[in-house]
Design a protein around this motif. Structure first.
Motif, PDB file in Angstrom:
ATOM      1  N   CYS A  25       0.841  -1.211   0.000  1.00 45.46           N
ATOM      2  CA  CYS A  25       0.000   0.000   0.000  1.00 45.46           C
ATOM      3  C   CYS A  25       0.875   1.259   0.000  1.00 45.46           C
ATOM      4  CB  CYS A  25      -0.914   0.004   1.227  1.00 45.46           C
ATOM      5  SG  CYS A  25      -2.069  -1.381   1.281  1.00 45.46           S
ATOM      6  N   ASP A  30      -3.734   3.696   4.078  1.00 48.11           N
ATOM      7  CA  ASP A  30      -4.343   2.824   3.064  1.00 48.11           C
ATOM      8  C   ASP A  30      -4.318   1.363   3.510  1.00 48.11           C
ATOM      9  OD1 ASP A  30      -4.769   5.015   1.471  1.00 48.11           O
ATOM     10  OD2 ASP A  30      -2.980   4.697   0.230  1.00 48.11           O
ATOM     11  N   SER A  74      -8.036   7.090   8.628  1.00 48.70           N
ATOM     12  CA  SER A  74      -8.326   6.414   7.363  1.00 48.70           C
ATOM     13  C   SER A  74      -9.200   7.280   6.470  1.00 48.70           C
ATOM     14  CB  SER A  74      -9.020   5.071   7.620  1.00 48.70           C
ATOM     15  OG  SER A  74     -10.261   5.276   8.276  1.00 48.70           O
TER      16      SER A  74
END
Length: 256
Positions: A25, A30, A74
């Motif tokens: 990622c 992520d 996030s």
């Protein structure tokens, strides 16, 4: 990273920490999103609520900047949408004190923009800008910055939603000639063409109606409109209208 280290096993490099099912990622955020470790960022929302008990809005904005810089959340937009009022705490009070106007009203959209400007200001000493975080709302216009100017504050104090509703009501009743003028003027404003228009017509032909429709449309976009008439009676028919003398007299300098 902390959350990933508690989940990932056998990591020997930073890249291993960000590797999920064989795919590396781009960031720790992520990776957490793929593992659904921070699906709603609840711990950050709760952290903001806990900090707010004993801290001011100034401190809360600083804390949010730390969260952005650390790439912890996030979905920063989700946190922003749920906690923007907390992050904006004190901004309206500061403007009221600065301008000496205790009844000053600044609508939510402008408060949000002022808060984003503050966040951007705190990011810059760390080599970042708000625009570097694509998930966050952008700063729509520099017009939110000069809120130390009472004249500008008053002209930006219109409720954009209310203006849009009023515009929609007026727009439906425009006749053909009014619509042609409306379209040309809005096009000039939208494209910053800086044109001048002269609308002529006998009394009762709908000139004032056209001006009010235009004013509501432009104000609904958070822009400034100065409605000026030559006489007091005419100015009363315009939304937020004033006479030319009242509007501009304090800007004139007379020389002998």
């Amino acid at each position: 990273m902390r959350l990933l280290l508690a989940r990932q096993v056998g990591c020997t490099s930073f890249e291993d920490i960000r590797t999920i099912s064989g795919c590396v990622c781009d960031s720790y955020r992520d990776a957490c999103a793929r593992l659904i470790l921070l699906s709603d960022d609840r711990e950050f929302i709760e952290a903001i609520d806990e900090l707010y008990i004993l801290n001011s809005g100034f401190y809360m904005r600083k804390a949010f900047v730390v969260m952005l810089l650390g790439d912890f959340m996030s979905d920063p937009l989700n946190v922003w949408m749920k906690k923007w009022k907390v992050l904006s705490d004190g901004l309206l009070y500061n403007q009221r004190r600065l301008l000496g106007k205790p009844d000053l009203v600044i609508y939510d959209d402008n408060i949000k923009q002022m808060c984003l400007v503050e966040i951007d200001r705190y990011l810059r000493p760390n080599g970042k800008r708000l625009s570097d975080f694509g998930c966050m709302p952008g700063i729509d216009s520099p017009n939110v910055i000069p809120f130390h100017n009472l004249f500008i504050v008053n002209k930006l104090s219109y409720d954009c939603c209310e203006m849009l509703s009023e515009h929609d009501s007026l727009f439906k009743s425009l006749n053909f000639e009014q619509f042609v003028a409306y379209h040309d003027i809005i096009q000039a404003v939208s494209n910053n063409l800086g044109l001048m228009f002269f609308v002529d017509g006998f009394g009762g032909s709908g000139k004032t109606y056209l001006w009010n429709a235009l004013s509501c449309k432009i104000r609904s976009q958070g822009k400034i409109v100065l409605n000026v008439a030559s006489s007091g009676i005419a100015s009363l028919l315009l939304l937020g209208g004033r006479t030319a003398h009242s509007q501009f007299a304090h800007h004139l300098v007379l020389t002998g």
